[in-house]
Motif scaffolding. Structure first.
Motif, PDB file in Angstrom:
ATOM      1  N   SER A  95       0.726  -0.808  -0.157  1.00 44.98           N
ATOM      2  CA  SER A  95      -0.089   0.148  -0.140  1.00 44.98           C
ATOM      3  C   SER A  95       0.892   1.163  -0.084  1.00 44.98           C
ATOM      4  N   GLU A  96       1.752   1.321   0.761  1.00 45.50           N
ATOM      5  CA  GLU A  96       2.829   2.562   0.859  1.00 45.50           C
ATOM      6  C   GLU A  96       3.482   2.742  -0.388  1.00 45.50           C
ATOM      7  N   ASN A  97       3.799   1.561  -1.246  1.00 50.87           N
ATOM      8  CA  ASN A  97       4.591   1.841  -2.379  1.00 50.87           C
ATOM      9  C   ASN A  97       3.437   2.360  -3.367  1.00 50.87           C
ATOM     10  N   TYR A  98       2.383   2.044  -3.310  1.00 50.14           N
ATOM     11  CA  TYR A  98       1.458   2.711  -4.441  1.00 50.14           C
ATOM     12  C   TYR A  98       1.002   3.884  -4.416  1.00 50.14           C
ATOM     13  N   ALA A  99       1.228   4.516  -2.819  1.00 48.71           N
ATOM     14  CA  ALA A  99       0.993   6.133  -2.452  1.00 48.71           C
ATOM     15  C   ALA A  99       1.590   6.766  -3.520  1.00 48.71           C
ATOM     16  N   PRO A 100       2.912   6.870  -3.688  1.00 50.77           N
ATOM     17  CA  PRO A 100       3.770   7.685  -4.650  1.00 50.77           C
ATOM     18  C   PRO A 100       3.320   7.805  -6.000  1.00 50.77           C
ATOM     19  N   VAL A 101       2.818   6.647  -6.314  1.00 51.85           N
ATOM     20  CA  VAL A 101       2.521   6.385  -7.859  1.00 51.85           C
ATOM     21  C   VAL A 101       0.986   6.966  -7.778  1.00 51.85           C
ATOM     22  N   ILE A 102      -0.038   6.989  -7.132  1.00 53.44           N
ATOM     23  CA  ILE A 102      -0.927   7.604  -7.064  1.00 53.44           C
ATOM     24  C   ILE A 102      -0.965   9.143  -7.080  1.00 53.44           C
ATOM     25  N   ALA A 103       0.046   9.619  -6.171  1.00 49.42           N
ATOM     26  CA  ALA A 103       0.355  10.952  -5.997  1.00 49.42           C
ATOM     27  C   ALA A 103       1.045  11.610  -7.236  1.00 49.42           C
ATOM     28  N   GLY A 104       1.836  10.936  -7.808  1.00 51.02           N
ATOM     29  CA  GLY A 104       2.459  11.123  -9.068  1.00 51.02           C
ATOM     30  C   GLY A 104       1.285  11.337 -10.284  1.00 51.02           C
ATOM     31  N   ALA A 105       0.401  10.436 -10.300  1.00 51.61           N
ATOM     32  CA  ALA A 105      -0.750  10.482 -11.474  1.00 51.61           C
ATOM     33  C   ALA A 105      -1.493  11.928 -11.156  1.00 51.61           C
ATOM     34  N   VAL A 106      -1.814  12.085 -10.091  1.00 50.87           N
ATOM     35  CA  VAL A 106      -2.697  13.425  -9.698  1.00 50.87           C
ATOM     36  C   VAL A 106      -1.710  14.547  -9.955  1.00 50.87           C
ATOM     37  N   ALA A 107      -0.399  14.628  -9.906  1.00 52.21           N
ATOM     38  CA  ALA A 107       0.446  15.577  -9.960  1.00 52.21           C
ATOM     39  C   ALA A 107       0.330  15.942 -11.682  1.00 52.21           C
ATOM     40  N   LEU A 108       0.543  14.864 -12.234  1.00 53.87           N
ATOM     41  CA  LEU A 108       0.757  14.921 -13.696  1.00 53.87           C
ATOM     42  C   LEU A 108      -0.365  15.130 -14.490  1.00 53.87           C
ATOM     43  N   LEU A 109      -1.700  14.820 -14.025  1.00 54.28           N
ATOM     44  CA  LEU A 109      -2.864  15.088 -14.442  1.00 54.28           C
ATOM     45  C   LEU A 109      -3.128  16.772 -14.102  1.00 54.28           C
ATOM     46  N   ASP A 110      -2.706  17.114 -13.036  1.00 52.13           N
ATOM     47  CA  ASP A 110      -2.811  18.632 -12.860  1.00 52.13           C
ATOM     48  C   ASP A 110      -1.922  19.305 -13.717  1.00 52.13           C
ATOM     49  N   ARG A 111      -0.672  19.199 -14.119  1.00 50.40           N
ATOM     50  CA  ARG A 111       0.038  19.989 -14.999  1.00 50.40           C
ATOM     51  C   ARG A 111      -0.108  19.403 -16.555  1.00 50.40           C
ATOM     52  N   LEU A 112      -0.982  18.520 -16.786  1.00 53.89           N
ATOM     53  CA  LEU A 112      -1.150  18.208 -18.269  1.00 53.89           C
ATOM     54  C   LEU A 112      -1.617  19.193 -19.205  1.00 53.89           C
ATOM     55  N   PRO A 113      -2.516  20.040 -18.843  1.00 50.69           N
ATOM     56  CA  PRO A 113      -2.829  21.153 -19.705  1.00 50.69           C
ATOM     57  C   PRO A 113      -1.666  22.139 -20.266  1.00 50.69           C
ATOM     58  N   ASP A 114      -0.620  22.138 -19.501  1.00 52.42           N
ATOM     59  CA  ASP A 114       0.524  22.804 -20.048  1.00 52.42           C
ATOM     60  C   ASP A 114       1.499  22.308 -20.300  1.00 52.42           C
ATOM     61  N   GLU A 115       1.626  20.962 -20.491  1.00 50.93           N
ATOM     62  CA  GLU A 115       2.927  20.192 -20.962  1.00 50.93           C
ATOM     63  C   GLU A 115       2.698  20.052 -22.518  1.00 50.93           C
ATOM     64  N   ASN A 116       3.828  20.055 -23.051  1.00 50.22           N
ATOM     65  CA  ASN A 116       4.141  19.573 -24.406  1.00 50.22           C
ATOM     66  C   ASN A 116       3.767  17.969 -24.653  1.00 50.22           C
ATOM     67  N   ASP A 117       3.801  17.561 -25.822  1.00 49.17           N
ATOM     68  CA  ASP A 117       3.537  16.178 -26.010  1.00 49.17           C
ATOM     69  C   ASP A 117       4.651  15.378 -25.627  1.00 49.17           C
ATOM     70  N   SER A 118       5.967  15.736 -25.949  1.00 49.36           N
ATOM     71  CA  SER A 118       7.127  15.056 -25.446  1.00 49.36           C
ATOM     72  C   SER A 118       7.331  14.858 -23.868  1.00 49.36           C
TER      73      SER A 118
END
Length: 344
Positions: A95-118
């Motif tokens: 469970s603790e190992n999955y937590a950073p993955v979930i947090a990383g997904a949330v962070a990437l989703l938040d910044r996705l509108p400003d990210e370029n494709d690469s």
């Protein structure tokens, strides 16, 4: 969250003994055990669930690391009783190992509108690799695994909506066997801004199915001409079916599954298009493909750079090179290799 607790489980007990001065070897052994997700019972004593092939994997990896002598005991323990087994199972709670993955997904989703494709694709690939790494040693999955998988899937869907609109949804239908002779000199159409599945499929079509294929890159899939053979979009003649991507569906449709190089290339395309089993060559393939696309003025130039042979210079593009390499006799068994070398 507690991991799933089975009724009974057998275990692998490994005892490692190394002199204190052998620091480098000790580190090698530790990395092997960590990569397999072994739990530490006490100094030098490690525990793993008794899963098919895991014992052999541990032995092989220690042998390859010149550390087989460090393994003083490797034995299978039967179930130790409900209470002891439950205690052991909790040592593998990820469970603790999955937590950073979930947090990383949330962070990437938040910044996705400003990210370029690469940058967005690099972030998504890193996220997928992080998830795969945890899943690989999650021997007793609990709810956290599903939460992390859903979080990464949401990011993947958001990425496709922004950078690859029209990415097809897989359908559940049979794949009829087709005769290539009936598909010659045709117009083939797919979504513009080609990427892995579409550019590889275009190469497959022109090399193995329709040598005189003409390609049309669509701004919108709905604009596909009625006489054109659409591929890799919803409603196309050839698209994702069940767990197969378009490249693999084309292979199955035209009876190309027996080609070892194509089959392995299909797994690579699948890995990069929708995820799945990690492929060692995937990261390098994607990096080179991105470089070709960046230097291409349009989709025609991209297809040419990624997939077209140059007879005069004998240059082989990246897709051809991987197909050729994957299917080379060195990837076959020794017996098959000897037969291939002698033309049998």
């Amino acid at each position: 969250m507690k991991a799933h607790e089975p009724q009974a489980v057998s275990w692998l007990l490994a005892v490692i003994s190394l002199p204190g001065e052998q620091g480098t070897l000790r580190m090698r052994v530790w990395r092997i055990l960590k990569a397999l997700g072994a739990a530490v019972l006490r100094d030098g004593v490690y525990l793993l669930p008794d899963r098919p092939g895991l014992k052999e994997i541990l032995q092989t990896q220690l042998l390859e690391a010149d550390a087989e002598a460090a393994l003083t005991l490797l034995t299978v323990l039967p179930s130790q009783g409900e209470e002891a087994d439950a205690s052991f199972v909790q040592m593998f709670n990820r469970s603790e190992n999955y937590a950073p993955v979930i947090a990383g997904a949330v962070a990437l989703l938040d910044r996705l509108p400003d990210e370029n494709d690469s940058d967005a694709r690099k972030g998504l690939r890193q996220l997928q690799r992080s998830l795969e790494a945890v899943v690989a040693t999650d021997y007793f999955p609990g709810p956290s695994k599903g939460e992390a998988e859903r979080a990464v899937a949401v990011v993947g869907a958001a990425y496709n909506r922004k950078f690859s609109p029209g990415e097809p949804e897989a359908v559940a239908s049979p794949i009829p066997r087709l005769n290539p002779k009936e598909y010659q000199g045709r117009q083939w159409a797919t979504r513009e801004h080609l990427w892995v599945d579409r550019v590889a499929s275009a190469w497959l079509i022109r090399r193995f199915i329709d040598r005189k294929a003409c390609f049309l890159w669509l701004k919108k899939p709905k604009a596909c001409p009625k006489k054109a053979l659409g591929f890799d979009f919803d409603g196309a003649t050839f698209t994702h079916v069940q767990d197969l991507v378009t490249f693999q569906v084309l292979m199955a449709s035209f009876g190309l599954e027996g080609d070892l190089g194509l089959s392995r290339l299909g797994y690579l395309v699948h890995c990069l298009d929708v995820g799945g089993v990690p492929i060692a060559e995937a990261a390098g393939f994607e990096t080179i493909l991105q470089g070709i696309r960046t230097g291409s003025k349009d989709d025609d130039a991209f297809l040419s750079g990624a997939a077209c042979d140059c007879p005069k210079t004998r240059d082989r593009p990246i897709i051809f090179g991987h197909w050729d390499g994957f299917g080379h006799p060195r990837h076959l068994s020794r017996q098959a290799r000897l037969s291939a070398d002698h033309g049998h």
